[in-house]
Design a protein around this motif. Structure first.
Motif, PDB file in Angstrom:
ATOM      1  N   LEU A  92       0.858  -1.179   0.000  1.00 56.27           N
ATOM      2  CA  LEU A  92       0.000   0.000   0.000  1.00 56.27           C
ATOM      3  C   LEU A  92       0.895   1.231   0.000  1.00 56.27           C
ATOM      4  CD1 LEU A  92      -2.908   1.178   0.302  1.00 56.27           C
ATOM      5  CD2 LEU A  92      -2.468   1.218   2.763  1.00 56.27           C
ATOM      6  N   ASN A  93       0.652   2.128  -0.943  1.00 53.60           N
ATOM      7  CA  ASN A  93       1.420   3.372  -1.042  1.00 53.60           C
ATOM      8  C   ASN A  93       0.459   4.537  -0.911  1.00 53.60           C
ATOM      9  OD1 ASN A  93       3.640   1.783  -1.693  1.00 53.60           O
ATOM     10  ND2 ASN A  93       3.257   1.981  -3.879  1.00 53.60           N
ATOM     11  N   THR A  94       0.852   5.529  -0.147  1.00 55.64           N
ATOM     12  CA  THR A  94       0.039   6.735  -0.080  1.00 55.64           C
ATOM     13  C   THR A  94       0.323   7.586  -1.312  1.00 55.64           C
ATOM     14  OG1 THR A  94       1.724   7.907   1.188  1.00 55.64           O
ATOM     15  CG2 THR A  94       0.013   6.773   2.439  1.00 55.64           C
ATOM     16  N   ASP A  95      -0.654   8.369  -1.687  1.00 51.89           N
ATOM     17  CA  ASP A  95      -0.533   9.253  -2.836  1.00 51.89           C
ATOM     18  C   ASP A  95      -0.970  10.637  -2.378  1.00 51.89           C
ATOM     19  OD1 ASP A  95      -0.195  10.179  -5.419  1.00 51.89           O
ATOM     20  OD2 ASP A  95      -1.357   8.597  -6.359  1.00 51.89           O
ATOM     21  N   ARG A  96      -1.545  11.426  -3.212  1.00 51.21           N
ATOM     22  CA  ARG A  96      -1.894  12.799  -2.885  1.00 51.21           C
ATOM     23  C   ARG A  96      -2.969  12.872  -1.788  1.00 51.21           C
ATOM     24  NH1 ARG A  96      -6.876  12.891  -3.151  1.00 51.21           N
ATOM     25  NH2 ARG A  96      -8.019  12.440  -5.026  1.00 51.21           N
ATOM     26  N   ALA A 123      -7.965  11.562   0.348  1.00 49.06           N
ATOM     27  CA  ALA A 123      -6.641  11.004   0.060  1.00 49.06           C
ATOM     28  C   ALA A 123      -6.747   9.902  -0.980  1.00 49.06           C
ATOM     29  CB  ALA A 123      -6.013  10.450   1.331  1.00 49.06           C
ATOM     30  N   LYS A 124      -5.653   9.695  -1.685  1.00 53.73           N
ATOM     31  CA  LYS A 124      -5.573   8.637  -2.688  1.00 53.73           C
ATOM     32  C   LYS A 124      -4.522   7.629  -2.241  1.00 53.73           C
ATOM     33  CE  LYS A 124      -5.011   7.866  -7.603  1.00 53.73           C
ATOM     34  NZ  LYS A 124      -4.695   8.459  -8.900  1.00 53.73           N
ATOM     35  N   PHE A 125      -4.855   6.359  -2.380  1.00 56.32           N
ATOM     36  CA  PHE A 125      -3.953   5.270  -2.017  1.00 56.32           C
ATOM     37  C   PHE A 125      -3.832   4.319  -3.204  1.00 56.32           C
ATOM     38  CE2 PHE A 125      -6.076   6.687   1.813  1.00 56.32           C
ATOM     39  CZ  PHE A 125      -5.036   6.824   2.710  1.00 56.32           C
ATOM     40  N   GLU A 126      -2.657   3.736  -3.368  1.00 59.25           N
ATOM     41  CA  GLU A 126      -2.419   2.732  -4.413  1.00 59.25           C
ATOM     42  C   GLU A 126      -2.112   1.415  -3.709  1.00 59.25           C
ATOM     43  OE1 GLU A 126      -2.640   3.278  -7.704  1.00 59.25           O
ATOM     44  OE2 GLU A 126      -3.075   5.406  -7.388  1.00 59.25           O
ATOM     45  N   GLY A 140      -6.350   1.566  -7.306  1.00 54.55           N
ATOM     46  CA  GLY A 140      -6.202   2.925  -6.804  1.00 54.55           C
ATOM     47  C   GLY A 140      -7.495   3.322  -6.116  1.00 54.55           C
ATOM     48  N   VAL A 141      -7.400   3.825  -4.924  1.00 52.64           N
ATOM     49  CA  VAL A 141      -8.578   4.135  -4.125  1.00 52.64           C
ATOM     50  C   VAL A 141      -8.494   5.563  -3.611  1.00 52.64           C
ATOM     51  CG1 VAL A 141      -9.832   3.510  -2.019  1.00 52.64           C
ATOM     52  CG2 VAL A 141      -8.738   1.740  -3.367  1.00 52.64           C
ATOM     53  N   THR A 142      -9.615   6.267  -3.633  1.00 51.94           N
ATOM     54  CA  THR A 142      -9.689   7.552  -2.953  1.00 51.94           C
ATOM     55  C   THR A 142     -10.584   7.378  -1.737  1.00 51.94           C
ATOM     56  OG1 THR A 142     -11.539   8.282  -4.321  1.00 51.94           O
ATOM     57  CG2 THR A 142      -9.333   8.915  -5.036  1.00 51.94           C
ATOM     58  N   TYR A 169       0.361  19.542  14.691  1.00 49.85           N
ATOM     59  CA  TYR A 169       0.008  18.122  14.744  1.00 49.85           C
ATOM     60  C   TYR A 169      -1.339  17.984  14.060  1.00 49.85           C
ATOM     61  CZ  TYR A 169      -1.651  13.613  16.168  1.00 49.85           C
ATOM     62  OH  TYR A 169      -2.149  12.342  16.127  1.00 49.85           O
ATOM     63  N   ARG A 170      -1.492  16.955  13.258  1.00 48.74           N
ATOM     64  CA  ARG A 170      -2.770  16.728  12.591  1.00 48.74           C
ATOM     65  C   ARG A 170      -3.130  15.256  12.609  1.00 48.74           C
ATOM     66  NH1 ARG A 170      -1.241  18.177   6.530  1.00 48.74           N
ATOM     67  NH2 ARG A 170      -0.760  20.143   7.481  1.00 48.74           N
ATOM     68  N   TYR A 171      -4.416  15.005  12.670  1.00 48.12           N
ATOM     69  CA  TYR A 171      -4.962  13.651  12.646  1.00 48.12           C
ATOM     70  C   TYR A 171      -5.998  13.599  11.540  1.00 48.12           C
ATOM     71  CZ  TYR A 171      -7.987   9.745  13.818  1.00 48.12           C
ATOM     72  OH  TYR A 171      -8.739   8.599  13.753  1.00 48.12           O
ATOM     73  N   SER A 172      -5.860  12.643  10.612  1.00 49.08           N
ATOM     74  CA  SER A 172      -6.833  12.454   9.545  1.00 49.08           C
ATOM     75  C   SER A 172      -7.451  11.073   9.684  1.00 49.08           C
ATOM     76  CB  SER A 172      -6.168  12.574   8.168  1.00 49.08           C
ATOM     77  OG  SER A 172      -5.638  13.858   7.972  1.00 49.08           O
ATOM     78  N   ASN A 173      -8.771  11.001   9.489  1.00 46.63           N
ATOM     79  CA  ASN A 173      -9.493   9.741   9.611  1.00 46.63           C
ATOM     80  C   ASN A 173     -10.237   9.498   8.307  1.00 46.63           C
ATOM     81  OD1 ASN A 173     -11.832   7.972  10.118  1.00 46.63           O
ATOM     82  ND2 ASN A 173     -11.045   7.974  12.193  1.00 46.63           N
ATOM     83  N   TYR A 174      -9.984   8.354   7.687  1.00 43.57           N
ATOM     84  CA  TYR A 174     -10.657   7.955   6.445  1.00 43.57           C
ATOM     85  C   TYR A 174     -11.468   6.705   6.757  1.00 43.57           C
ATOM     86  CZ  TYR A 174      -6.978  10.954   4.723  1.00 43.57           C
ATOM     87  OH  TYR A 174      -6.123  12.004   4.531  1.00 43.57           O
ATOM     88  N   SER A 175     -12.648   6.883   7.289  1.00 35.98           N
ATOM     89  CA  SER A 175     -13.441   5.749   7.749  1.00 35.98           C
ATOM     90  C   SER A 175     -14.033   4.929   6.613  1.00 35.98           C
ATOM     91  CB  SER A 175     -14.561   6.226   8.688  1.00 35.98           C
ATOM     92  OG  SER A 175     -15.391   7.148   8.002  1.00 35.98           O
ATOM     93  N   ASN A 176     -14.102   5.465   5.388  1.00 35.94           N
ATOM     94  CA  ASN A 176     -14.733   4.726   4.299  1.00 35.94           C
ATOM     95  C   ASN A 176     -13.739   4.044   3.376  1.00 35.94           C
ATOM     96  OD1 ASN A 176     -13.651   6.951   2.983  1.00 35.94           O
ATOM     97  ND2 ASN A 176     -15.384   7.156   1.584  1.00 35.94           N
ATOM     98  N   ILE A 177     -12.491   3.929   3.771  1.00 32.66           N
ATOM     99  CA  ILE A 177     -11.492   3.349   2.861  1.00 32.66           C
ATOM    100  C   ILE A 177     -11.752   1.858   2.666  1.00 32.66           C
ATOM    101  CG2 ILE A 177      -9.783   2.898   4.671  1.00 32.66           C
ATOM    102  CD1 ILE A 177      -7.663   3.681   2.550  1.00 32.66           C
ATOM    103  N   ASP A 178     -11.696   1.445   1.404  1.00 33.24           N
ATOM    104  CA  ASP A 178     -11.869   0.043   1.031  1.00 33.24           C
ATOM    105  C   ASP A 178     -10.794  -0.263  -0.004  1.00 33.24           C
ATOM    106  OD1 ASP A 178     -12.666  -2.506   0.395  1.00 33.24           O
ATOM    107  OD2 ASP A 178     -14.483  -1.898  -0.674  1.00 33.24           O
ATOM    108  N   ILE A 179      -9.758  -0.941   0.403  1.00 26.56           N
ATOM    109  CA  ILE A 179      -8.630  -1.196  -0.503  1.00 26.56           C
ATOM    110  C   ILE A 179      -8.739  -2.530  -1.218  1.00 26.56           C
ATOM    111  CG2 ILE A 179      -7.010   0.297   0.700  1.00 26.56           C
ATOM    112  CD1 ILE A 179      -5.938  -2.189   2.098  1.00 26.56           C
ATOM    113  N   GLY A 180      -9.827  -3.232  -1.054  1.00 22.66           N
ATOM    114  CA  GLY A 180      -9.975  -4.538  -1.671  1.00 22.66           C
ATOM    115  C   GLY A 180     -10.678  -4.471  -2.953  1.00 22.66           C
TER     116      GLY A 180
END
Length: 180
Positions: A92-96, A123-126, A140-142, A169-180
């Motif tokens: 898993l790689n982070t993107d923009r 956010a975008k993840f590969e 690729g998932v946003t 300091y920052r905290y980001s939460n992506y509760s809807n991420i589905d990488i499958g």
């Protein structure tokens, strides 16, 4: 003696406060900044993050409110093997990362502000999965989420009257991420 020192401290605070209130609003106006920091997705597997932020702040007395937008990227990568079967692998790689939000701060001196921030982030993840038998899945998932943060900003005149440096300091939460 203690009573007089306390009285002198209160008197000097009262004498300084009106002068501070009459100064220009040093935190009012547009800002643009380069960002360099540490990004950690989970389990301490972080790396360099970088980007640009732009916004506009309004100062009324000692209170500062602002809006901001950000584009960032990161070099964070994670991987694992033998997850479902022997020989498989996943990466898993982070993107923009895009952010738009607001911040609310308080001037603790004429040149120092503390603030809290919050807003929407995308956010975008590969991801890549190899089942070990020759079949490879790339995806690729946003992901939508929210960001919360807090920081301190210090004005200085190195780059003119609007120069500043900050720590955040920052905290980001992506509760809807589905990488499958």
């Amino acid at each position: 003696m203690r009573k007089y020192l306390l009285g002198a401290a209160l008197l000097s605070t009262a004498a300084i406060t009106p002068a501070f209130a009459q100064e220009e609003a040093p935190f009012t106006g547009p800002h643009i900044e380069g960002i360099v920091g540490y990004d950690d997705v989970s389990e301490g597997k972080g790396d360099l993050m970088y980007g640009v932020n732009a916004g506009y702040d309004f100062q009324l007395g000692g209170v500062i409110a602002g809006i901001e937008g950000e584009y960032a990227d990161s070099d964070v990568k994670g991987s694992g093997t033998d997850l479902l079967t022997t020989g498989d692998s996943f990466s898993l790689n982070t993107d923009r990362d895009l952010y738009v939000g607001a911040r609310l701060g308080f001037a603790i001196s004429p040149s120092t502000m503390i603030y809290a921030k919050g807003g929407y982030t995308n956010a975008k993840f590969e991801s890549r999965f190899d089942d070990g038998a020759g079949t490879i899945y790339n995806n690729g998932v946003t992901a939508d989420g929210y960001r919360l943060g807090a920081g301190i900003e210090q004005k200085f005149n190195l780059f003119g009257p609007s120069g500043f440096i900050k720590a955040e300091y920052r905290y980001s939460n992506y509760s809807n991420i589905d990488i499958g």
